[in-house]
Design a protein around this motif. Structure first.
Motif, PDB file in Angstrom:
ATOM      1  N   LEU A   4       0.829  -1.203   0.000  1.00 44.70           N
ATOM      2  CA  LEU A   4       0.000   0.000   0.000  1.00 44.70           C
ATOM      3  C   LEU A   4       0.862   1.251   0.000  1.00 44.70           C
ATOM      4  N   ILE A   5       1.889   1.260   0.836  1.00 41.70           N
ATOM      5  CA  ILE A   5       2.777   2.425   0.904  1.00 41.70           C
ATOM      6  C   ILE A   5       3.513   2.616  -0.417  1.00 41.70           C
ATOM      7  N   PHE A  14      -3.631   8.209  -7.331  1.00 44.82           N
ATOM      8  CA  PHE A  14      -4.302   7.391  -6.315  1.00 44.82           C
ATOM      9  C   PHE A  14      -4.067   7.955  -4.922  1.00 44.82           C
ATOM     10  N   ALA A  15      -2.856   8.410  -4.660  1.00 47.61           N
ATOM     11  CA  ALA A  15      -2.538   8.979  -3.346  1.00 47.61           C
ATOM     12  C   ALA A  15      -3.360  10.244  -3.098  1.00 47.61           C
TER      13      ALA A  15
END
Length: 171
Positions: A4-5, A14-15
């Motif tokens: 995920l990170i 997306f972030a």
């Protein structure tokens, strides 16, 4: 968690979208703390005030603070959207699993109804259904469910048909 990170680092769109969603959820949860006024309190002497330091977004025709109404509206919008997605998921997945598992006439009937729903423009059909049912949040959810369940049904049906042919199911 590491994936995920890394995904957030590599995909900036997306972030950013994730940040906006989390911000919206935070605003919806903190609306009672952030709102300067009661969103339902009508003060007729404050009707149609322009944006100012006292009323950031101004006021409406009843003198209610628009900023407070937007903050409280966020939680109402989020809860109704989550309810809509849950209902569409439940209806579409159930019908898709039934169609895929039983096959034959059940599959034919459900998939022909699905084809019928897909053949109409979605939003126009939803507006027509909501107009027939009347104006309310529940009727809007019903109308949008009637129009959009087909995507989940087709996906669930295809997954059931794929798994149904495997050896461990037939055993």
């Amino acid at each position: 968690m590491e994936n995920l990170i890394n995904g957030l680092k590599n995909n900036r769109a997306f972030a950013f979208s994730s940040f906006l969603v989390l911000l919206l959820i935070g605003i919806a949860l903190a609306a009672p703390l952030l709102a300067p006024y009661d969103p339902l309190e009508a003060t007729m002497k404050n009707a149609y005030l322009p944006p100012s330091s006292e009323h950031i977004f101004g006021t409406d025709k009843l003198g209610r603070d628009n900023f407070s109404r937007v903050l409280y509206g966020a939680s109402y919008s989020l809860s109704s959207v989550l309810l809509l997605v849950a209902v569409i998921f439940a209806v579409g997945t159930s019908l898709g699993v039934l169609a895929g598992y039983f096959g034959g006439k059940v599959d034919t009937v459900i998939m022909r109804i699905s084809d019928m729903m897909i053949s109409f423009p979605g939003m126009i059909l939803a507006i027509a259904i909501a107009g027939i049912l009347g104006g309310s949040l529940i009727n809007a959810i019903i109308a949008l469910t009637i129009v959009t369940w087909t995507k989940y049904a087709r996906l669930a049906r295809s997954m059931v048909l794929k798994i149904k042919k495997r050896d461990f199911v037939e055993a």
